[in-house]
Design an enzyme around this catalytic site. Sequence first.
Site, PDB file in Angstrom:
ATOM      1  CG  ASP A 165      -9.099   5.203   2.080  1.00 55.70           C
ATOM      2  OD1 ASP A 165      -8.652   5.743   3.112  1.00 55.70           O
ATOM      3  OD2 ASP A 165      -8.374   4.681   1.213  1.00 55.70           O
TER       4      ASP A 165
ATOM      5  CD  GLU B 155      -5.163   3.560  -2.535  1.00 55.23           C
ATOM      6  OE1 GLU B 155      -6.035   4.315  -2.060  1.00 55.23           O
ATOM      7  OE2 GLU B 155      -4.040   3.959  -2.864  1.00 55.23           O
TER       8      GLU B 155
ATOM      9  CE  LYS C 108      -1.784   6.994  -3.513  1.00 56.62           C
ATOM     10  NZ  LYS C 108      -2.306   6.079  -2.480  1.00 56.62           N
TER      11      LYS C 108
ATOM     12  CG  ASP D  82      -1.693   1.257   1.444  1.00 57.10           C
ATOM     13  OD1 ASP D  82      -1.663   2.146   0.565  1.00 57.10           O
ATOM     14  OD2 ASP D  82      -2.353   1.373   2.502  1.00 57.10           O
TER      15      ASP D  82
HETATM   16  P1  ADP Z   1      -2.958   7.415   3.981  1.00 59.91           P
HETATM   17  O1  ADP Z   1      -3.874   6.403   3.361  1.00 59.91           O
HETATM   18  O2  ADP Z   1      -3.333   8.825   3.631  1.00 59.91           O
HETATM   19  O3  ADP Z   1      -1.520   7.135   3.721  1.00 59.91           O
HETATM   20  P2  ADP Z   1      -3.524   6.321   6.691  1.00 59.91           P
HETATM   21  O4  ADP Z   1      -4.639   5.433   6.300  1.00 59.91           O
HETATM   22  O5  ADP Z   1      -2.297   5.667   7.188  1.00 59.91           O
HETATM   23  O6  ADP Z   1      -3.179   7.393   5.577  1.00 59.91           O
HETATM   24  O7  ADP Z   1      -4.119   7.303   7.822  1.00 59.91           O
HETATM   25  C1  ADP Z   1      -3.329   8.223   8.500  1.00 59.91           C
HETATM   26  C2  ADP Z   1      -4.203   9.082   9.389  1.00 59.91           C
HETATM   27  O8  ADP Z   1      -4.898   8.256  10.336  1.00 59.91           O
HETATM   28  C3  ADP Z   1      -3.418  10.101  10.190  1.00 59.91           C
HETATM   29  O9  ADP Z   1      -4.053  11.361  10.109  1.00 59.91           O
HETATM   30  C4  ADP Z   1      -3.504   9.535  11.608  1.00 59.91           C
HETATM   31  O10 ADP Z   1      -3.417  10.557  12.595  1.00 59.91           O
HETATM   32  C5  ADP Z   1      -4.866   8.897  11.587  1.00 59.91           C
HETATM   33  N1  ADP Z   1      -5.035   7.920  12.673  1.00 59.91           N
HETATM   34  C6  ADP Z   1      -4.279   6.819  12.920  1.00 59.91           C
HETATM   35  N2  ADP Z   1      -4.714   6.207  14.038  1.00 59.91           N
HETATM   36  C7  ADP Z   1      -5.764   6.925  14.515  1.00 59.91           C
HETATM   37  C8  ADP Z   1      -6.631   6.814  15.657  1.00 59.91           C
HETATM   38  N3  ADP Z   1      -6.486   5.846  16.556  1.00 59.91           N
HETATM   39  N4  ADP Z   1      -7.604   7.745  15.817  1.00 59.91           N
HETATM   40  C9  ADP Z   1      -7.754   8.739  14.929  1.00 59.91           C
HETATM   41  N5  ADP Z   1      -6.972   8.908  13.843  1.00 59.91           N
HETATM   42  C10 ADP Z   1      -5.978   8.013  13.644  1.00 59.91           C
HETATM   43 MG    MG Z   2      -4.532   4.844   2.297  1.00 62.91          MG
END
Ligand code: ADP
Ligand code: MG
Length: 614
Positions: A201, A179, A80, A18
């Site tokens: 998402d 995705e 990205k 991913d």
């Molecule tokens: P991306 O797909 O954009 O790369 P992710 O799916 O990894 O991102 O999501 C990252 C986001 O999720 C960040 O803003 C992070 O702070 C938030 N996040 C991760 N864990 C938690 C949680 N327990 N509660 C709220 N937000 C969270």
């Molecule tokens: Mg993502």
Amino acid sequence: MFAIDFGKPKNEVVVGIDLGTTNSLVAAMGPSAPYIIPGPDGDPLVPSVVTALPNGDFLVGNPARRALVTHPKLTVYSAKRLMGRGAADIAEERKLLPFKLGEGSESVIQIELGTRTFTPPVISGIILRRLKQNAEEHLGEPVTKAVITVPAYFNDAQRQATKDAGRIAGLEVLRLVNEPTAAALAYGLDKRKEGIVAVYDLGGGTFDISILRLQDGIFEVLATGGDTRLGGDDIDNLMLRVALEDIASEWGEDLSRNQEAVQLLRRAVIEAKHALSVLPRTNIVFEYKERRYARELTRDVFNRLVMPIVERTLAPCRQAMADAGVTPEQIDEVVLVGGSTRVPLLREAVERLFRAKPHCELNPDQVVALGAAVQASILSGQQTDKLLLDVTPLSLGIETMGGLVSRIIQRNSTIPASATESFTTAVEGQTNVLIHVVQGEREMVKDCRSLARFDLKGIDPMPAGFPRSEVRFLIDANGILQVSAREQRTGKEQSVEVKPSYGLSDDQVEAMILESIERAEDDFAERQVREMRVEADNVMQAVEKAKQSDAWFERPEDERERVNRALNELLVVYHGDDHNLIRVKIEALDEATRPLAETIMNTAVNHALKGTKI
Ligand code: ADP
Ligand code: MG
């Protein structure tokens, strides 16, 4: 005599990756289920951040994220967002991303870090290389093949750039998977016979909603939507603002311009945000230069803060359902993806909107990588009970106006595959539509192979452009193509079945592809001319119709003459092969008929007003 047992040849592992805007991660298939491969520091999430150190080395992931404070000019994130985009379409990004973006030859975007420049695929390649290394260390063997996920809305250039990034990292990209499809695979939803799946998402900085249709193990994207500037970062910014104001009134000092303090405080509020997803209350704790700030935050207060962000995600969801032509009741499964969907308030809102309990048993920031690993293991032959997806050798499409081909399933699409497209009629009062199914890579019907023709009859006569026919192509695992057409208003439906590979040898397929490459330039030119002629047809038809209206006779003599002259001039160039010239004449005709069009509009408005009672 001894027989030597060489054992079974071991299949090379194929990993699933991913490659996210905020975080990236890699997964592999275990004996019974996919699992996430941890990094050397134990953290499975690799922040998608890269620092180009002056000595030529790179920091990737968490160390690079920390370098955002110490080396902001050498550090890049959100690469990205720039993948596969031209200099012209990143005006918005240019304003919002702090690093310098230059332009190379052929409008390739260059990210400037210190004295060096990098293209977005190179930056993504550096992240992928780190994931590859993590996987190799964990598995104790070389990893050279991967499945990588991309957003469902990624266009061809963006997908190509992602493949390039893989190549740069020394990975053969066996397949790019959407995705949302990966997320659905992670939950094993492909085992359902059929159904509609909504994938919601919310990541760090992007929100995507996808509506998928599942049939016999095939996922088809019915609609996508979202907001490319909405995510967990917005929650962080809101909390940060509150905390900064709080500190200013407590300490009598405004820290908002102090980069270092802001970064530290940001980390503190993110920690509190994460805690609030599981606890009813927590503390934001921040220590800076011997001073300490602590503030309790309850989930109620937090909910009030994030409510507007949650609301902003709902409109794109409704729009996507409308685009897909489904109601909330028709949605069978809802899947939550992205770290930000851990926020309980958001889960409740999603459940209310789709009227279904969303899947959240798996880690929302891991499901996409897990699904990629499922697809990877299918491709590596590790799972023999599963259908090995195949590809169509040639594109399939239908004939549209002007003898042109509209491709519906692209060459090299994995089968089973399906796709749907909407068409309208071009002729006033048309009561049947001829569907001509063709195969090949050329732009014109005459240069492609004709597979089948059928008539969609009995459409009620309507003005041109009114009926909407949906044409659906479905290729099953055996390569049988089923084409069905349906006029949406009357519900009239027709279909045929053909075997596109029938009577075609591999050599012939290859010859067709080669020919399309050789003739690409001529084909393109001819397509442009034909498309322009179709446009000219539409404009001339509209003008002829306008000339029968009362408004036409109200216009002054000289203006009517100008319109007739412009009409004639367009007719003169119509059969030539200069599409630019046709365009110029279309524009001239448009110009000449502008006052006429306005009069017709005004009449219509007056008419409508007269009809209303106050
Ligand atoms: P991306 O797909 O954009 O790369 P992710 O799916 O990894 O991102 O999501 C990252 C986001 O999720 C960040 O803003 C992070 O702070 C938030 N996040 C991760 N864990 C938690 C949680 N327990 N509660 C709220 N937000 C969270
Ligand atoms: Mg993502």
